[in-house]
Enzyme design. Structure first.
Site, mmCIF file in Angstrom:
data_model
loop_
_atom_site.group_PDB
_atom_site.id
_atom_site.type_symbol
_atom_site.label_atom_id
_atom_site.label_comp_id
_atom_site.label_asym_id
_atom_site.label_seq_id
_atom_site.Cartn_x
_atom_site.Cartn_y
_atom_site.Cartn_z
ATOM 1 N N ASN A 23 -6.155 10.312 -11.432
ATOM 2 C CA ASN A 23 -5.157 11.035 -12.016
ATOM 3 C C ASN A 23 -6.553 12.668 -12.067
ATOM 4 O OD1 ASN A 23 -5.780 10.761 -14.709
ATOM 5 N ND2 ASN A 23 -4.865 9.510 -14.852
ATOM 6 N N ASP A 33 -5.053 2.978 -9.349
ATOM 7 C CA ASP A 33 -6.489 3.458 -10.129
ATOM 8 C C ASP A 33 -7.301 2.325 -11.338
ATOM 9 O OD1 ASP A 33 -8.147 4.953 -11.123
ATOM 10 O OD2 ASP A 33 -6.641 6.485 -12.237
HETATM 11 N N1 AR6 Z 1 -4.213 -1.469 -3.760
HETATM 12 C C1 AR6 Z 1 -3.892 -0.295 -2.773
HETATM 13 N N2 AR6 Z 1 -2.246 -0.046 -2.946
HETATM 14 C C2 AR6 Z 1 -1.680 -0.210 -4.022
HETATM 15 C C3 AR6 Z 1 -2.679 -1.200 -5.527
HETATM 16 C C4 AR6 Z 1 -3.598 -1.627 -4.464
HETATM 17 N N3 AR6 Z 1 -4.392 -2.851 -5.613
HETATM 18 N N4 AR6 Z 1 -1.988 -1.291 -6.751
HETATM 19 C C5 AR6 Z 1 -0.642 -0.219 -6.711
HETATM 20 N N5 AR6 Z 1 -0.861 0.109 -4.706
HETATM 21 P P1 AR6 Z 1 0.247 4.296 -7.876
HETATM 22 P P2 AR6 Z 1 0.379 7.432 -7.877
HETATM 23 C C6 AR6 Z 1 -0.455 0.964 -4.167
HETATM 24 O O1 AR6 Z 1 0.946 4.357 -9.170
HETATM 25 O O2 AR6 Z 1 1.428 7.309 -7.871
HETATM 26 C C7 AR6 Z 1 -2.642 5.745 -12.077
HETATM 27 O O3 AR6 Z 1 -2.160 5.713 -12.888
HETATM 28 C C8 AR6 Z 1 1.322 1.534 -5.165
HETATM 29 O O4 AR6 Z 1 2.449 0.520 -4.479
HETATM 30 O O5 AR6 Z 1 -0.837 3.629 -7.792
HETATM 31 O O6 AR6 Z 1 -0.619 8.749 -6.539
HETATM 32 C C9 AR6 Z 1 -2.852 7.355 -11.865
HETATM 33 O O7 AR6 Z 1 -4.317 7.514 -12.362
HETATM 34 C C10 AR6 Z 1 1.808 2.809 -4.398
HETATM 35 O O8 AR6 Z 1 2.195 2.079 -3.115
HETATM 36 O O9 AR6 Z 1 -0.150 6.365 -7.518
HETATM 37 C C11 AR6 Z 1 -2.264 8.537 -11.994
HETATM 38 O O10 AR6 Z 1 -1.748 8.796 -13.054
HETATM 39 C C12 AR6 Z 1 0.547 3.389 -3.732
HETATM 40 O O11 AR6 Z 1 -0.240 2.408 -4.145
HETATM 41 C C13 AR6 Z 1 -0.890 7.553 -11.146
HETATM 42 O O12 AR6 Z 1 -1.184 6.911 -11.790
HETATM 43 C C14 AR6 Z 1 0.293 4.639 -5.219
HETATM 44 O O13 AR6 Z 1 0.337 3.923 -6.725
HETATM 45 C C15 AR6 Z 1 -1.083 7.816 -9.672
HETATM 46 O O14 AR6 Z 1 0.105 7.762 -8.970
#
Ligand code: AR6
Length: 171
Positions: A23, A33
Site C-alpha cells: 500500500n 504484504d
Molecule cells: N503468496 C502469494 N500470494 C498471496 C500470499 C502469499 N503468501 N498471500 C496472499 N496472496 P492482497 P491487494 C494473494 O490482499 O488486494 C495489504 O494489507 C491473495 O490470495 O495481499 O493488492 C497491503 O498492505 C490475493 O490473490 O493484496 C494493502 O493494504 C493476492 O495475493 C492491501 O493488502 C493479493 O491480495 C493490498 O491489497
C-alpha cells in the site's frame, strides 16, 4: 521471455525479485504484504521506511525496490495496485501501470527472473478475471531485455484456474 504459472506462497520462490502488493504507506499490512514482511524479516521494513522518508511512500501504479532480507529472492519490488471502486476510477490503467512499472524497475536492477502475486485481487477487491487479463497483457506487451522468466504465483485456486484458462503455462 517465458511467462509461467505456479501455485503457492510467493515468499518461498527462488527468483531474483518477488513483487509485493503493498500500500502507499510502504509500512506493511495484511495479505501477501504481511507474508513477505514476516518471512523476509525487519530489514525490508527498514528499507521501506528509508524510501518513505526520501520520497513519501509509493503512489498507486508505481513501484519501489528493496533487498529481499531473509527471503530466497534477492529483491522485493513493492508496487501499489488500485483499490477497486467499481471500475470508473482508472482502476484498469493503474493496475496495468503497477505491472509495467514493476517490470521496468526489475530491468533497471538487471533482474532476470521475477514473480508476481495477483495484485489488487485480495483486500483491494479488483475482479479476478479482469485483473488476470490485465496482468497477462501488461507482461506480454513488455519489451524485455534482462528479464528471461516471469512467474504468476497464485495463492488461491480461483486465480490459478483463471490464469490457466487464459493459456499461461503451468509449471
Ligand atoms: N503468496 C502469494 N500470494 C498471496 C500470499 C502469499 N503468501 N498471500 C496472499 N496472496 P492482497 P491487494 C494473494 O490482499 O488486494 C495489504 O494489507 C491473495 O490470495 O495481499 O493488492 C497491503 O498492505 C490475493 O490473490 O493484496 C494493502 O493494504 C493476492 O495475493 C492491501 O493488502 C493479493 O491480495 C493490498 O491489497
Amino acid at each position: 521471455m517465458t511467462i509461467q504459472l505456479t501455485k503457492g506462497d510467493i515468499t518461498k520462490i527462488k527468483v531474483d525479485a518477488i513483487v509485493n502488493a503493498a500500500n502507499s504507506s510502504l509500512l506493511g499490512g495484511g495479505g501477501v504484504d504481511g507474508a513477505i514482511h514476516r518471512a523476509g524479516g525487519p530489514k525490508i521494513l527498514e528499507e521501506c521506511i528509508q524510501i518513505r522518508n526520501r520520497q513519501g511512500g509509493c503512489k498507486t501504479g508505481e513501484a519501489v525496490i528493496t533487498t529481499g532480507g531473509n527471503l530466497p529472492a534477492k529483491y522485493v519490488i513493492h508496487t501499489v495496485g488500485p483499490v477497486w471502486h467499481g471500475g470508473d476510477k482508472r482502476e484498469e490503467e493503474l493496475l496495468h501501470n503497477a505491472y509495467t512499472n514493476s517490470l521496468r524497475l526489475a530491468e533497471e536492477n538487471n533482474v532476470t527472473s521475477i514473480a508476481f502475486p495477483n495484485i489488487s485481487t485480495g483486500i483491494y477487491g479488483f475482479p479476478k478475471q479482469r485483473a488476470a487479463e490485465i496482468a497477462v497483457k501488461a507482461v506480454s506487451d513488455f519489451k524485455a531485455s534482462t528479464l528471461k522468466q516471469v512467474f504468476f504465483v497464485c495463492f488461491d485456486d480461483e486465480n490459478y484456474n483463471i490464469y490457466k484458462l487464459l493459456g499461461v503455462e503451468a509449471v
